[in-house]
Design an enzyme around this catalytic site. Structure first.
Site, PDB file in Angstrom:
ATOM      1  N   GLY A  11      -4.026  16.665  -4.591  1.00 58.67           N
ATOM      2  CA  GLY A  11      -5.333  17.299  -4.746  1.00 58.67           C
ATOM      3  C   GLY A  11      -5.682  18.145  -3.533  1.00 58.67           C
ATOM      4  O   GLY A  11      -5.435  17.750  -2.393  1.00 58.67           O
ATOM      5  N   ARG A  72       1.425  18.772  -8.941  1.00 57.16           N
ATOM      6  CA  ARG A  72       2.043  17.450  -9.102  1.00 57.16           C
ATOM      7  C   ARG A  72       3.500  17.676  -9.485  1.00 57.16           C
ATOM      8  O   ARG A  72       3.821  18.619 -10.210  1.00 57.16           O
ATOM      9  CB  ARG A  72       1.341  16.652 -10.198  1.00 57.16           C
ATOM     10  CG  ARG A  72      -0.184  16.610 -10.056  1.00 57.16           C
ATOM     11  CD  ARG A  72      -0.662  15.744  -8.924  1.00 57.16           C
ATOM     12  NE  ARG A  72      -2.126  15.679  -8.875  1.00 57.16           N
ATOM     13  CZ  ARG A  72      -2.815  15.030  -7.957  1.00 57.16           C
ATOM     14  NH1 ARG A  72      -2.180  14.382  -6.996  1.00 57.16           N
ATOM     15  NH2 ARG A  72      -4.138  15.027  -7.974  1.00 57.16           N
ATOM     16  N   ASP A 103      -2.000   9.983   0.086  1.00 53.95           N
ATOM     17  CA  ASP A 103      -1.003   8.921   0.178  1.00 53.95           C
ATOM     18  C   ASP A 103       0.212   9.174  -0.698  1.00 53.95           C
ATOM     19  O   ASP A 103       1.337   8.856  -0.308  1.00 53.95           O
ATOM     20  CB  ASP A 103      -1.625   7.558  -0.127  1.00 53.95           C
ATOM     21  CG  ASP A 103      -2.307   7.495  -1.483  1.00 53.95           C
ATOM     22  OD1 ASP A 103      -2.400   8.548  -2.154  1.00 53.95           O
ATOM     23  OD2 ASP A 103      -2.729   6.406  -1.886  1.00 53.95           O
ATOM     24  N   THR A 125      -7.437  14.941   2.142  1.00 51.38           N
ATOM     25  CA  THR A 125      -7.972  14.428   0.879  1.00 51.38           C
ATOM     26  C   THR A 125      -9.457  14.163   1.054  1.00 51.38           C
ATOM     27  O   THR A 125      -9.876  13.604   2.080  1.00 51.38           O
ATOM     28  CB  THR A 125      -7.270  13.134   0.431  1.00 51.38           C
ATOM     29  OG1 THR A 125      -8.017  12.543  -0.633  1.00 51.38           O
ATOM     30  CG2 THR A 125      -7.140  12.131   1.553  1.00 51.38           C
ATOM     31  N   ASP A 127     -11.173  12.017  -0.440  1.00 50.95           N
ATOM     32  CA  ASP A 127     -11.502  10.605  -0.697  1.00 50.95           C
ATOM     33  C   ASP A 127     -11.564   9.751   0.563  1.00 50.95           C
ATOM     34  O   ASP A 127     -12.091   8.639   0.521  1.00 50.95           O
ATOM     35  CB  ASP A 127     -10.488   9.987  -1.656  1.00 50.95           C
ATOM     36  CG  ASP A 127     -10.601  10.539  -3.065  1.00 50.95           C
ATOM     37  OD1 ASP A 127     -11.677  11.069  -3.401  1.00 50.95           O
ATOM     38  OD2 ASP A 127      -9.616  10.468  -3.830  1.00 50.95           O
ATOM     39  N   ASP A 129      -9.281   8.022   1.974  1.00 47.52           N
ATOM     40  CA  ASP A 129      -8.692   6.724   1.632  1.00 47.52           C
ATOM     41  C   ASP A 129      -7.339   6.467   2.294  1.00 47.52           C
ATOM     42  O   ASP A 129      -6.554   5.655   1.798  1.00 47.52           O
ATOM     43  CB  ASP A 129      -8.561   6.590   0.112  1.00 47.52           C
ATOM     44  CG  ASP A 129      -7.709   7.693  -0.508  1.00 47.52           C
ATOM     45  OD1 ASP A 129      -7.338   8.654   0.206  1.00 47.52           O
ATOM     46  OD2 ASP A 129      -7.398   7.602  -1.709  1.00 47.52           O
ATOM     47  N   ARG A 171     -11.654   7.765  -7.025  1.00 51.76           N
ATOM     48  CA  ARG A 171     -11.093   6.917  -8.080  1.00 51.76           C
ATOM     49  C   ARG A 171     -10.840   5.500  -7.574  1.00 51.76           C
ATOM     50  O   ARG A 171     -11.168   4.533  -8.229  1.00 51.76           O
ATOM     51  CB  ARG A 171      -9.795   7.538  -8.612  1.00 51.76           C
ATOM     52  CG  ARG A 171      -9.223   6.802  -9.826  1.00 51.76           C
ATOM     53  CD  ARG A 171      -8.109   7.573 -10.493  1.00 51.76           C
ATOM     54  NE  ARG A 171      -8.584   8.772 -11.149  1.00 51.76           N
ATOM     55  CZ  ARG A 171      -8.306  10.014 -10.739  1.00 51.76           C
ATOM     56  NH1 ARG A 171      -7.558  10.208  -9.673  1.00 51.76           N
ATOM     57  NH2 ARG A 171      -8.769  11.055 -11.389  1.00 51.76           N
TER      58      ARG A 171
END
Length: 320
Positions: A11, A72, A103, A125, A127, A129, A171
Site C-alpha cells: 500500500g 501486489r 511488513d 505504511t 497503519d 503497525d 485492518r
C-alpha cells in the site's frame, strides 16, 4: 557497492516519494548509481528499471503516493519468484536494494537477502503497525487527513445534533482510530486490539453526553472491526439520536506529506543507503526515541507492537 535499486511495495503512503528522493540523492553523493524499479516486486521480476539522477527526483518531495508506483505480486511469495528476482537484479548489476513498504514488503526483503541480494527495508505504511519502529512513514499525514475530515463532519453533525460513526483504515492495527479519537474528542475508539461491549463502550457515553447537553457525538471505528453502518443503525435505534456512518477509505492514503513524514522519510532514506554503502543488508531502518536505528529483518519482523493502554485511557477520560 556501486549500483543499487529502490522500489516501493504494498500500500502507498504519503512520504514514500520523500524516501525515494533521499535514497537517490544520498547514493549519488556516495558515487553510486541508482535505479528505480517500477511497480514494486512485480517490476523487479519483469526488469522494469529506470536510472535515476538528482533531476529525476526533483519536485516529488511534496507529492503523495509513489512516483515508482506499487503493486501486489503473488509470484514473489514463492521461492522461485524470489530467485528469479535476484537473477534479474544481478543481470542489471544491482548489488543492493532499498525496499519501502510494510511488513509484507519486508518479508520479501528478507527473502532477497537470504538469496544473496543485500536488502534494506524502510517502513512506509499509514497503519503504523511495524513493531520495531516508533512511527512509520505516512502515519502522521494520515492522522492529519482524518482529523481534517472529522472536523468537517463534526460541523454538520453539530448543526443537526447527530451522532457520527467514522470508519478509518487499520485492518489489524487501531493506531489511526486511537490517535484521532483523542485528537478529535471522540466518545469511543473501537479498535482490533481491544474487545468492546456495545452498550457500555458506545451507548453509555452517548447517553451520558446527551444528559449533559452535548449536541453531537463521535465514534471512531477501525476497519479491522468494521460494521460502521450497522453500528450507526443500532445507535439510532437505541438512543433516538440521528446517526450517520462515514467510511473515509483511501482518502487517508493520499495527499501531500506533513513535515514530520518528510523529515522521517529523508532521515530513513539516508540511513538505508549508508548501510548498503558499507555492504550491510538484511536490515530494517527504524526510529526509536527520535533516533534512526536499524534491526536485523528477522528480529524486526518478530517484534510485536501493542496498543498502549494510556492512549485508550486518555481517550476515555477526555471524552467525559
Amino acid at each position: 557497492m556501486n549500483k543499487i535499486g529502490v522500489l516501493t511495495s504494498g500500500g502507498d503512503a504519503p512520504g514514500m516519494n520523500a524516501a525515494i528522493r533521499s535514497v537517490v540523492r544520498m547514493a549519488l553523493t556516495k558515487g553510486m548509481e541508482v535505479f528505480g524499479i517500477r511497480k514494486g516486486y512485480a517490476g523487479l521480476l519483469n526488469g522494469m528499471f529506470v536510472e535515476m539522477n538528482a533531476r529525476s527526483v526533483s519536485d516529488i518531495l511534496h507529492r503523495g503516493g509513489t512516483v515508482l508506483q506499487s503493486s501486489r505480486c503473488p509470484e514473489f511469495c514463492e521461492r522461485d519468484g524470489v530467485k528469479k528476482a535476484v537473477e534479474v537484479a544481478r543481470r542489471m548489476g544491482i548489488e543492493g536494494l532499498v525496499v519501502i513498504g510494510g511488513d509484507g514488503s519486508f518479508r520479501g526483503a528478507r527473502d532477497l537477502s537470504l538469496e544473496g541480494l543485500p536488502t534494506v527495508g524502510i517502513p512506509g505504511t499509514i497503519d503504523n503497525d511495524i513493531g520495531c519502529t516508533d512511527s512509520t512513514i505516512g502515519f502522521d499525514t494520515a492522522l492529519n487527513t482524518v482529523k481534517d475530515a472529522i472536523d468537517k463532519i463534526r460541523d454538520t453533525a453539530q448543526s443537526h445534533e447527530r451522532c457520527s460513526v467514522i470508519e478509518v483504515m487499520g485492518r489489524g492495527a487501531g493506531y489511526i482510530a486511537a490517535y484521532v479519537a483523542v485528537a478529535c474528542g471522540a466518545e469511543a475508539a473501537i479498535i482490533p486490539e481491544k474487545s468492546f461491549d456495545f452498550d457500555q463502550d458506545i451507548l453509555q457515553p452517548i447517553i451520558e453526553g446527551k444528559k449533559r447537553g452535548k449536541e453531537n457525538n463521535l465514534i471512531v471505528v477501525a476497519e479491522g472491526v468494521g460494521g460502521s453502518v450497522e453500528m450507526a443503525q443500532r445507535i439510532e435505534e437505541a438512543t433516538g439520536i440521528e446517526t450517520r456512518a462515514t467510511i473515509l477509505g483511501h482518502i487517508q492514503r493520499g495527499g501531500s506529506p506533513t513535515v514530520t513524514d518528510r523529515m522521517l522519510a529523508s532521515r530513513m532514506g539516508m540511513h538505508a543507503v549508508q548501510l548498503l554503502y558499507e555492504g550491510i543488508g538484511n536490515r530494517i531502518v527504524a526510529v526509536k526515541n527520535n533516533t534512526i536505528v536499524d534491526y536485523d529483518i528477522l528480529e524486526g519482523l518478530a517484534m510485536k507492537k501493542s496498543m498502549h493502554n494510556d492512549i485508550m485511557n486518555m481517550a476515555s477520560i477526555l471524552s467525559l
